[in-house]
Design a protein around this motif. Structure first.
Motif, PDB file in Angstrom:
ATOM      1  N   ASN A 360       0.684  -1.135  -0.106  1.00 61.16           N
ATOM      2  CA  ASN A 360       0.032  -0.023   0.075  1.00 61.16           C
ATOM      3  C   ASN A 360       0.738   1.140   0.006  1.00 61.16           C
ATOM      4  O   ASN A 360       1.053   2.008   1.058  1.00 61.16           O
ATOM      5  CB  ASN A 360      -0.850   0.192   1.287  1.00 61.16           C
ATOM      6  CG  ASN A 360      -2.097  -1.012   1.042  1.00 61.16           C
ATOM      7  OD1 ASN A 360      -2.854  -0.986   0.005  1.00 61.16           O
ATOM      8  ND2 ASN A 360      -2.383  -1.627   1.924  1.00 61.16           N
ATOM      9  N   GLY A 361       1.591   1.519  -1.070  1.00 62.49           N
ATOM     10  CA  GLY A 361       2.404   2.760  -1.257  1.00 62.49           C
ATOM     11  C   GLY A 361       3.081   2.764  -2.547  1.00 62.49           C
ATOM     12  O   GLY A 361       3.057   1.807  -3.422  1.00 62.49           O
ATOM     13  N   PRO A 362       4.095   3.689  -2.801  1.00 61.28           N
ATOM     14  CA  PRO A 362       4.645   3.655  -4.075  1.00 61.28           C
ATOM     15  C   PRO A 362       5.521   2.315  -4.472  1.00 61.28           C
ATOM     16  O   PRO A 362       6.250   1.951  -3.090  1.00 61.28           O
ATOM     17  CB  PRO A 362       5.468   4.877  -3.953  1.00 61.28           C
ATOM     18  CG  PRO A 362       5.521   5.241  -2.415  1.00 61.28           C
ATOM     19  CD  PRO A 362       4.327   4.795  -1.812  1.00 61.28           C
ATOM     20  N   SER A 363       5.820   2.118  -5.260  1.00 63.63           N
ATOM     21  CA  SER A 363       6.596   0.560  -5.640  1.00 63.63           C
ATOM     22  C   SER A 363       8.081   0.944  -5.800  1.00 63.63           C
ATOM     23  O   SER A 363       8.615   0.753  -6.951  1.00 63.63           O
ATOM     24  CB  SER A 363       6.171  -0.042  -7.083  1.00 63.63           C
ATOM     25  OG  SER A 363       6.836  -1.114  -7.092  1.00 63.63           O
ATOM     26  N   THR A 364       8.589   1.263  -4.672  1.00 67.82           N
ATOM     27  CA  THR A 364      10.009   1.673  -4.694  1.00 67.82           C
ATOM     28  C   THR A 364      10.859   0.088  -4.675  1.00 67.82           C
ATOM     29  O   THR A 364      10.454  -0.847  -4.262  1.00 67.82           O
ATOM     30  CB  THR A 364      10.259   2.317  -3.517  1.00 67.82           C
ATOM     31  OG1 THR A 364      10.029   1.686  -2.232  1.00 67.82           O
ATOM     32  CG2 THR A 364       9.756   3.777  -3.521  1.00 67.82           C
ATOM     33  N   LYS A 365      12.094   0.365  -4.612  1.00 59.87           N
ATOM     34  CA  LYS A 365      13.103  -0.860  -4.579  1.00 59.87           C
ATOM     35  C   LYS A 365      13.224  -1.478  -3.088  1.00 59.87           C
ATOM     36  O   LYS A 365      13.165  -2.621  -3.120  1.00 59.87           O
ATOM     37  CB  LYS A 365      14.535  -0.499  -5.142  1.00 59.87           C
ATOM     38  CG  LYS A 365      15.418  -1.952  -5.355  1.00 59.87           C
ATOM     39  CD  LYS A 365      16.646  -1.441  -5.913  1.00 59.87           C
ATOM     40  CE  LYS A 365      17.491  -2.731  -6.383  1.00 59.87           C
ATOM     41  NZ  LYS A 365      18.786  -2.381  -7.146  1.00 59.87           N
TER      42      LYS A 365
END
Length: 985
Positions: A360-365
């Protein structure tokens, strides 16, 4: 966790391979150690303290052992993992050993299934990591699974080599055998032999399959690009938004997979050839270059639609996260519904909750890494059914790819490896030239070549990376010019020439027999960007043709129409906008430069012939098909170029030339054989002139001419009189050139002053400016204008009497008593004219022959020379007293009448041969008479320039009278009329 450990081991292996392949680094390191030994022997010379050398040497040895010996990986796995204080023993932990081995097998199973398949993404890198983990497992636990070891080696049959960096290739079989010698002994010889044979035949098989691969990928990539363009061009429908996102996601990933597969083929094949030092065939090179073009085409497709792709990636990421959350939610409910409580079940539930919260958030590394770790725990205890786990793994893999789509595409499409394979570029350009239909693919290749620049900007072995970039830029441009641009220019020029000269039938130009390349496609290309320049093929070829046509037109002005037609044809056939040469269509009207003639006056007078009436010089002979001419316009244009001051300098040079020629003239006249004959002829004429009606006998001149030949002839067959005639002609040519200089100066001045309306009434601009009270600068300009107008008016109204100057400077010396031998000149003129006429007739007869060497139709320099020399010696009256031309006329008329009379007598005898002989005799006599008449007219005209109507005494008397008139007009009074009063004086 084990996958990340494998990535770390892959990095260590890569570092070892880089150092092992860096020959220059090793050589320089060896040289540095030798230098250190020299310093050790004499530290004071280098200003180093001896006690500091040993610690420094130890540090270098340590550095060498850790980095430069290629043992970075080995040092890492050979660490002491067991605790020395009696704590945890890693090597004896059977549970850890089993889990480690199970993880390696699991990773390998996933890698093996997709390795070499179209859906392969990063399995090759993971395979390197698996090999590293297997060696680490052996190093720690000292156990080898023979079956698994053989499975690892069997992969080498499918993938014999893996590219680690742009130019470094890694052989897994060598690594496994070298690092695990004990395990290698367990294999039979057939297995090793199979691996070795496969590696040797891999390149041959690859070379054979490259063409098919290119054709297949060409279809795949073209189809993908059409699908990509079509999908991104149409608007998204809200009722099918999820379906559209799924389709876009699949298309994006498919493009990346194509890029990965193509990149792998190119790098592996090229680096294998380089590593095994085997030559590539041209077919293989062309196929690999085609794959490079396809690779850059994929990258350009993503770049061209980057705005839409970026917007779509954001929505696709959210859609994939939503799918993953749904799958995790189902599994979480299943765990919660199970009432059996245990700590392990609680850990699984916590891991699933963590995965949910992270998604539930940005798809960061970092978030994706946490999700991956959480799911590795959350997928235990069969929380997911088999039909649920695989779709979740696919979604998470898609999420990884889509989240890093731009970076991954850029990495796979990076062609910096071309820096080490620049040798293929000339072959590629030759192929592009031969197959001009695909000329547009040049953009893709230069885009690939630009990928080498960022890596070069990190170079440290030079003072500045700009030096490396300049060398690279220069090398690529030289190859481009040699293998494409210059060939294209030559071919276009050749095609234009053959098209214009089709009437000559120089070559077979039937396209059905010799083929035809449509080179016009090169000119439809947009400029190619490379470094800080744009390579415009159209502009390059246009400039070459403009330059070539201009230069060749200046050399041969008569070809202007041909080159103009070629320009028009280049515009019609190739669309090239050519520049007009703006050259005159015939001649520049300058010819030889006055300065050049002046410096080589001795060569000019011997190589050119003068025509008195037309006032023109004509080249005697030439190796070309035409003869150069010089006329008044040429001289005027040359004077306009250099200024009128060149005229006086030219006269001075001519004076120096005449001095040398008159010295030879005097020596000839002083020769005893010549002087005695001339004195004898003078005495003879005085004795018989009363009986011969004061006419010099023609026979006497003929006898003199024949007698001179008895004194000797040159190897060219010329007598002394022939050479004397040539000397007189050269003197006359010099005087003719002086006459042309004066006429050219007047012509130049007249052209300059032609815009002045009235030469008799020129206003003073200085006075007008003073009246208006203008500025000082304007006054100076007006004064300068008045001076220029005055000079031009004076120059156009009168010219300097150069002939009179050259007569006055030589005449006193010629008429001195010490040069009395020159007074015999007038008596040698009759035989000299006879010699000239014979020579002139001979030259004119050669005009009608095939071999025209020595042919000429004019040589009035002889008449000018004779007239000038007679004037210097004041012998016009003496020569006129010979009545020579009257004697010649009477002689030939008499003979012509005699032949005509004989013809009348013989006409009744019907003897045709005799009549033909008489006709030829009569014609020859008429030709001789005509030539003497022409010479007489030319000599009479030339004498006018030197005032032949007056003798030297009459000219002196006239000069004195003019001086007295000048004194009187200035107010001077004769001394006899002045008073003797001293006071008055």
């Amino acid at each position: 966790m084990y996958e990340h450990l494998g990535e770390l081991l892959t990095v260590l292996l890569t570092l070892d391979e880089i150092i092992d392949n860096h020959v220059t680094l090793k050589d320089h390191w060896t040289m540095y150690k030798r230098l250190l030994k020299s310093v050790h022997h004499n530290p004071s010379k280098f200003g180093i303290q001896e006690e500091k050398l040993k610690p420094f040497e130890k540090f270098l040895l340590k550095l060498e052992g850790q980095l430069l010996d290629g043992m970075i990986f080995q040092a890492c796995i050979e660490q002491q993992f067991d605790s020395l204080n009696g704590g945890i023993s890693v090597s004896k932990n059977s549970t850890f050993a089993e889990e480690f081995a199970h993880s390696i097998r699991s990773i390998f199973a996933n890698v093996e299934a997709k390795l070499g398949e179209p859906s392969e993404i990063d399995q090759r890198d993971k395979y390197v990591g698996v090999c590293g983990l297997f060696v680490l497992h052996f190093q720690i636990f000292r156990t080898v699974d023979k079956k698994f070891y053989k499975s690892l080696l069997d992969i080498c049959k499918k993938v014999p080599a893996i590219t680690l960096t742009a130019n470094i290739i890694w052989f897994p079989d060598n690594f496994l055998i070298h690092k695990l010698p004990a395990a290698a002994k367990l294999l039979d010889r057939k297995s090793f032999q199979a691996i070795k044979i496969h590696r040797d035949t891999f390149l041959q098989q690859k070379a054979q399959s490259l063409t098919k691969d290119v054709q297949s990928y060409y279809v795949f990539v073209s189809s993908w690009m059409m699908k990509m363009e079509s999908m991104l061009s149409k608007e998204q429908r809200m009722d099918k938004f999820a379906e559209d996102l799924t389709n876009r996601c699949n298309v994006f990933i498919q493009g990346f997979l194509y890029a990965y597969s193509i990149s792998t083929i190119i790098k592996t094949t090229m680096n294998l050839y380089m590593s095994m030092q085997k030559p590539m065939t041209k077919t293989s090179v062309k196929a690999l270059c085609r794959l490079i073009e396809l690779l850059k085409a994929i990258e350009h497709m993503f770049y061209r639609r980057s705005m839409v792709v970026a917007d779509s990636v954001s929505h696709i990421t959210q859609h994939l996260q939503h799918q993953a959350l749904n799958s995790i939610s189902v599994a979480k409910k299943r765990v919660i519904s199970d009432k059996k409580y245990s700590e392990q079940r609680l850990d699984v539930l916590s891991a699933l909750v963590l995965a949910e919260n992270t998604l539930n958030g940005p798809s960061t590394k970092q978030r994706r890494l946490i999700v991956s770790l959480a799911l590795s725990v959350g997928t235990q205890m069969k929380t997911f059914k088999d039909e649920e786990l695989f779709p979740l793994q696919v979604v998470m893999k898609k999420l990884d790819l889509i989240s890093e789509l731009r970076e991954r595409v850029q990495t796979q499409c990076d062609c910096c490896f071309l820096y080490w394979h620049r040798a293929v570029f000339p072959i590629y350009l030759d192929d592009v030239y031969e197959n001009a239909v695909d000329a547009a693919r040049l953009h893709y290749m230069f885009s690939a070549l630009r990928d080498c620049v960022p890596a070069m900007m990190h170079s440290r072995h030079l003072e500045s990376y700009e030096l490396l970039l300049d060398c690279y830029d220069k090398e690529i441009m030289e190859i481009l010019n040699e293998h494409l641009l210059d060939k294209l220019c030559k071919e276009i020029e050749k095609d234009l020439r053959l098209s214009v000269h089709t009437h000559l039938k120089l070559d077979d130009r039937n396209p059905f027999r010799v083929g035809r390349k449509d080179l016009a496609l090169f000119f439809s290309l947009n400029p190619i960007r490379f470094f800080s320049r744009f390579i415009d093929i159209r502009a390059y070829v246009t400039h070459y043709l403009d330059k070539t046509f201009y230069n060749l037109t200046t050399v041969a002005l008569h070809d202007w129409a041909t080159y103009s037609e070629m320009r028009n044809l280049a515009t019609q056939r190739y669309g090239l906008v050519m520049t007009e040469a703006h050259l005159p269509s015939q001649t520049l009207e300058q010819g030889l430069d006055v300065l050049e003639i002046m410096r080589n006056i001795h060569i000019f007078v011997s190589r050119y012939l003068y025509n008195l009436n037309n006032q023109i010089f004509i080249e005697r002979t030439s190796n070309n098909k035409h003869l150069n001419t010089i006329n008044i316009r040429h001289i005027a244009n040359s004077i306009r170029t250099h200024g009128t001051g060149i005229m006086n300098t030219t006269v001075n040079f001519t004076y120096q030339f005449l001095k040398k020629k008159f010295y030879i003239f005097s020596q000839f006249m002083y020769d005893e054989h010549i002087k005695s004959r001339l004195i004898k002829d003078i005495r003879f004429f005085r004795e018989i002139k009363d009986q011969n009606d004061h006419k010099y006998p023609f026979d006497r001149a003929e006898k003199f001419n024949r007698g001179i030949r008895k004194l000797g002839i040159t190897p060219e067959g010329q007598s002394y009189l022939d050479q004397f005639r040539q000397l007189i002609s050269q003197i006359g040519n010099a005087m003719g050139y002086i006459r042309m200089i004066r006429s050219g100066g007047l012509h130049c001045s007249s052209n300059a002053i032609r815009f002045v309306p009235d030469l008799e009434d020129i206003v003073s601009f200085e006075e007008l400016v003073k009246e208006e009270g203008l500025a000082e600068e304007t006054l100076r300009a007006a004064r300068h204008l008045d001076s220029v107008l005055s000079d031009h008016t004076r120059n156009s109204a009168e010219g300097t009497e150069y002939f009179k100057m050259l007569v006055d400077v030589f005449a006193p010396e010629f008429r001195r008593p010490k040069n009395i031998h020159l007074r015999n000149f007038y008596i040698i003129v009759p035989p000299l004219t006879l010699n000239f006429v014979e020579h002139s007739i001979s030259c004119k007869e050669k005009l009608n022959k095939k071999n025209k060497i020595g042919a000429a139709f004019t040589d009035d320099g002889f008449a000018m020379g004779v007239a000038y020399t007679l004037k210097l010696l004041d012998q016009y009256q003496e020569f006129d007293s010979l009545h020579w031309f009257q004697s010649v006329r009477e002689k030939y008329i008499k003979e012509i009448r005699a032949v005509a009379k004989q013809q009348n007598v013989q006409s009744t005898s019907q003897d045709e041969k005799l009549l033909q002989t008489m006709n030829l005799t009569q014609k020859r006599l008429e030709v001789y008479l005509q030539e003497f008449e022409l010479l007489y007219f030319s000599l009479s005209s030339a004498r006018i320039f030197f005032r032949a109507d007056k003798t030297a005494a009459e000219e002196n008397q006239e000069k004195k009278e003019k001086e007295e008139e000048t004194k009187t007009s200035n107010g001077d009074v004769p001394e006899s009329t002045v008073s003797a009063d001293p006071v008055v004086k």
